[in-house]
Design a protein around this motif. Structure first.
Motif, PDB file in Angstrom:
ATOM      1  N   PHE A 104       0.823  -1.202   0.000  1.00 18.32           N
ATOM      2  CA  PHE A 104       0.000   0.000   0.000  1.00 18.32           C
ATOM      3  C   PHE A 104       0.862   1.260   0.000  1.00 18.32           C
ATOM      4  CE2 PHE A 104      -2.557  -3.382   1.796  1.00 18.32           C
ATOM      5  CZ  PHE A 104      -3.727  -3.259   1.064  1.00 18.32           C
ATOM      6  N   VAL A 105       1.987   1.203   0.712  1.00 21.13           N
ATOM      7  CA  VAL A 105       2.893   2.341   0.756  1.00 21.13           C
ATOM      8  C   VAL A 105       3.500   2.573  -0.625  1.00 21.13           C
ATOM      9  CG1 VAL A 105       4.949   3.293   1.855  1.00 21.13           C
ATOM     10  CG2 VAL A 105       3.377   1.877   3.178  1.00 21.13           C
ATOM     11  N   LEU A 106       3.877   1.501  -1.298  1.00 19.48           N
ATOM     12  CA  LEU A 106       4.438   1.625  -2.647  1.00 19.48           C
ATOM     13  C   LEU A 106       3.408   2.194  -3.615  1.00 19.48           C
ATOM     14  CD1 LEU A 106       6.495  -1.646  -2.599  1.00 19.48           C
ATOM     15  CD2 LEU A 106       7.435   0.605  -3.112  1.00 19.48           C
ATOM     16  N   ALA A 107       2.162   1.735  -3.520  1.00 19.80           N
ATOM     17  CA  ALA A 107       1.102   2.295  -4.372  1.00 19.80           C
ATOM     18  C   ALA A 107       0.919   3.778  -4.064  1.00 19.80           C
ATOM     19  CB  ALA A 107      -0.205   1.530  -4.176  1.00 19.80           C
ATOM     20  N   GLY A 108       0.958   4.139  -2.783  1.00 16.55           N
ATOM     21  CA  GLY A 108       0.822   5.538  -2.382  1.00 16.55           C
ATOM     22  C   GLY A 108       1.997   6.393  -2.788  1.00 16.55           C
ATOM     23  N   ASN A 109       3.167   5.774  -2.976  1.00 12.45           N
ATOM     24  CA  ASN A 109       4.347   6.502  -3.428  1.00 12.45           C
ATOM     25  C   ASN A 109       4.429   6.613  -4.948  1.00 12.45           C
ATOM     26  OD1 ASN A 109       5.663   7.397  -1.103  1.00 12.45           O
ATOM     27  ND2 ASN A 109       6.493   5.379  -0.700  1.00 12.45           N
ATOM     28  N   GLY A 110       3.373   6.201  -5.627  1.00 17.56           N
ATOM     29  CA  GLY A 110       3.323   6.392  -7.074  1.00 17.56           C
ATOM     30  C   GLY A 110       3.678   5.185  -7.911  1.00 17.56           C
ATOM     31  N   PHE A 111       3.918   4.029  -7.300  1.00 15.59           N
ATOM     32  CA  PHE A 111       4.205   2.821  -8.064  1.00 15.59           C
ATOM     33  C   PHE A 111       2.873   2.130  -8.357  1.00 15.59           C
ATOM     34  CE2 PHE A 111       8.046   3.661  -5.619  1.00 15.59           C
ATOM     35  CZ  PHE A 111       9.002   3.621  -6.621  1.00 15.59           C
ATOM     36  N   GLY A 112       2.208   2.588  -9.421  1.00 13.12           N
ATOM     37  CA  GLY A 112       0.862   2.138  -9.760  1.00 13.12           C
ATOM     38  C   GLY A 112       0.734   0.651 -10.009  1.00 13.12           C
ATOM     39  N   VAL A 113       1.814  -0.003 -10.409  1.00 14.41           N
ATOM     40  CA  VAL A 113       1.761  -1.432 -10.675  1.00 14.41           C
ATOM     41  C   VAL A 113       1.394  -2.203  -9.412  1.00 14.41           C
ATOM     42  CG1 VAL A 113       4.203  -1.917 -10.241  1.00 14.41           C
ATOM     43  CG2 VAL A 113       2.947  -3.308 -11.881  1.00 14.41           C
ATOM     44  N   PHE A 114       1.628  -1.615  -8.255  1.00 11.39           N
ATOM     45  CA  PHE A 114       1.292  -2.303  -7.011  1.00 11.39           C
ATOM     46  C   PHE A 114      -0.213  -2.361  -6.765  1.00 11.39           C
ATOM     47  CE2 PHE A 114       5.732  -2.379  -6.211  1.00 11.39           C
ATOM     48  CZ  PHE A 114       5.889  -3.536  -5.470  1.00 11.39           C
ATOM     49  N   LEU A 115      -0.986  -1.602  -7.523  1.00  9.72           N
ATOM     50  CA  LEU A 115      -2.439  -1.762  -7.449  1.00  9.72           C
ATOM     51  C   LEU A 115      -2.831  -3.149  -7.960  1.00  9.72           C
ATOM     52  CD1 LEU A 115      -3.576   1.781  -8.597  1.00  9.72           C
ATOM     53  CD2 LEU A 115      -3.557   0.852  -6.272  1.00  9.72           C
ATOM     54  N   VAL A 116      -2.122  -3.641  -8.970  1.00  9.90           N
ATOM     55  CA  VAL A 116      -2.349  -4.999  -9.476  1.00  9.90           C
ATOM     56  C   VAL A 116      -1.976  -6.009  -8.390  1.00  9.90           C
ATOM     57  CG1 VAL A 116      -1.644  -6.701 -11.215  1.00  9.90           C
ATOM     58  CG2 VAL A 116      -1.964  -4.304 -11.862  1.00  9.90           C
ATOM     59  N   VAL A 117      -0.872  -5.770  -7.695  1.00  6.51           N
ATOM     60  CA  VAL A 117      -0.435  -6.658  -6.624  1.00  6.51           C
ATOM     61  C   VAL A 117      -1.466  -6.668  -5.494  1.00  6.51           C
ATOM     62  CG1 VAL A 117       1.378  -7.065  -4.910  1.00  6.51           C
ATOM     63  CG2 VAL A 117       2.000  -6.304  -7.209  1.00  6.51           C
ATOM     64  N   ILE A 118      -1.991  -5.514  -5.138  1.00  6.91           N
ATOM     65  CA  ILE A 118      -2.985  -5.421  -4.064  1.00  6.91           C
ATOM     66  C   ILE A 118      -4.252  -6.174  -4.454  1.00  6.91           C
ATOM     67  CG2 ILE A 118      -4.520  -3.825  -2.840  1.00  6.91           C
ATOM     68  CD1 ILE A 118      -2.128  -1.799  -2.936  1.00  6.91           C
ATOM     69  N   VAL A 119      -4.717  -5.979  -5.680  1.00  8.83           N
ATOM     70  CA  VAL A 119      -5.913  -6.697  -6.142  1.00  8.83           C
ATOM     71  C   VAL A 119      -5.656  -8.198  -6.150  1.00  8.83           C
ATOM     72  CG1 VAL A 119      -7.406  -7.085  -8.144  1.00  8.83           C
ATOM     73  CG2 VAL A 119      -6.859  -4.756  -7.439  1.00  8.83           C
ATOM     74  N   SER A 120      -4.466  -8.609  -6.573  1.00 12.52           N
ATOM     75  CA  SER A 120      -4.119 -10.039  -6.585  1.00 12.52           C
ATOM     76  C   SER A 120      -4.073 -10.605  -5.171  1.00 12.52           C
ATOM     77  CB  SER A 120      -2.766 -10.252  -7.264  1.00 12.52           C
ATOM     78  OG  SER A 120      -2.814  -9.813  -8.599  1.00 12.52           O
ATOM     79  N   ALA A 121      -3.524  -9.849  -4.234  1.00 12.50           N
ATOM     80  CA  ALA A 121      -3.481 -10.307  -2.839  1.00 12.50           C
ATOM     81  C   ALA A 121      -4.897 -10.423  -2.270  1.00 12.50           C
ATOM     82  CB  ALA A 121      -2.649  -9.341  -1.999  1.00 12.50           C
ATOM     83  N   MET A 122      -5.753  -9.483  -2.615  1.00  9.25           N
ATOM     84  CA  MET A 122      -7.136  -9.550  -2.145  1.00  9.25           C
ATOM     85  C   MET A 122      -7.850 -10.755  -2.748  1.00  9.25           C
ATOM     86  SD  MET A 122      -8.015  -5.474  -2.135  1.00  9.25           S
ATOM     87  CE  MET A 122      -9.754  -5.692  -1.911  1.00  9.25           C
ATOM     88  N   PHE A 123      -7.579 -11.038  -4.019  1.00 11.20           N
ATOM     89  CA  PHE A 123      -8.170 -12.216  -4.653  1.00 11.20           C
ATOM     90  C   PHE A 123      -7.688 -13.494  -3.978  1.00 11.20           C
ATOM     91  CE2 PHE A 123      -7.871 -15.661  -7.791  1.00 11.20           C
ATOM     92  CZ  PHE A 123      -9.226 -15.832  -8.045  1.00 11.20           C
ATOM     93  N   GLY A 124      -6.383 -13.557  -3.671  1.00  8.90           N
ATOM     94  CA  GLY A 124      -5.835 -14.721  -2.978  1.00  8.90           C
ATOM     95  C   GLY A 124      -6.461 -14.906  -1.605  1.00  8.90           C
ATOM     96  N   THR A 125      -6.694 -13.819  -0.894  1.00 10.21           N
ATOM     97  CA  THR A 125      -7.345 -13.888   0.416  1.00 10.21           C
ATOM     98  C   THR A 125      -8.778 -14.382   0.277  1.00 10.21           C
ATOM     99  OG1 THR A 125      -5.955 -12.070   1.180  1.00 10.21           O
ATOM    100  CG2 THR A 125      -7.928 -12.548   2.473  1.00 10.21           C
ATOM    101  N   PHE A 126      -9.489 -13.874  -0.731  1.00  9.94           N
ATOM    102  CA  PHE A 126     -10.861 -14.308  -1.000  1.00  9.94           C
ATOM    103  C   PHE A 126     -10.881 -15.801  -1.338  1.00  9.94           C
ATOM    104  CE2 PHE A 126     -14.180 -15.108  -4.197  1.00  9.94           C
ATOM    105  CZ  PHE A 126     -15.308 -14.844  -3.427  1.00  9.94           C
TER     106      PHE A 126
END
Length: 137
Positions: A104-126
């Protein structure tokens, strides 16, 4: 407004991770090659702080945000459980260059590709939530 303090704690946590360089792929790479103590120091101090906070919570009998008792239980040791879980965690960390906190910190620092990582992590949790009843615990 009820969760404003948690938002502020999260922002503070993000600033600490950024300023300590814990979100730096280079620092993580150094750690895995045993070239620097930097990340081991951060992780070790987090473990010590966590142990202290849990000891204080137990001693004071603190309750959750909802007012429920906080229960502490030791999970049974199973080598397979930890090897499999650690391997999955490590592969995710190696592929993305970040463990769950700094994503989340990386996404907030402007590394937009980490939004894909966050969505993937949420999918894995689901997905885990769907199959957890069929897994050996």
């Amino acid at each position: 407004m009820k969760f404003l303090k948690f938002l502020l704690i999260g922002v503070f946590f993000g600033i600490v991770l950024s300023k300590s360089e814990a979100i730096s792929w280079f620092r993580i790479y150094e750690m895995f090659k045993f070239q620097s103590f930097h990340m081991y120091g951060i992780i070790g101090s987090a473990v010590v702080c966590g142990a202290i906070v849990i000891a204080i919570m137990k001693k004071m009998g603190l309750k959750s945000v909802e007012g429920a008792d906080i229960k502490y239980s030791v999970k049974p040791f199973g080598v397979t459980r930890y090897l499999l879980g650690g391997t999955i965690f490590g592969m995710g960390w190696a592929m993305t260059g970040a463990c769950p906190g700094p994503m989340f910190v990386l996404a907030g620092n402007g590394f937009g590709v980490f939004l894909v990582v966050i969505v993937s992590a949420m999918f894995g949790t689901f997905l885990y939530g769907l199959v957890k009843n069929r897994l050996p615990h």
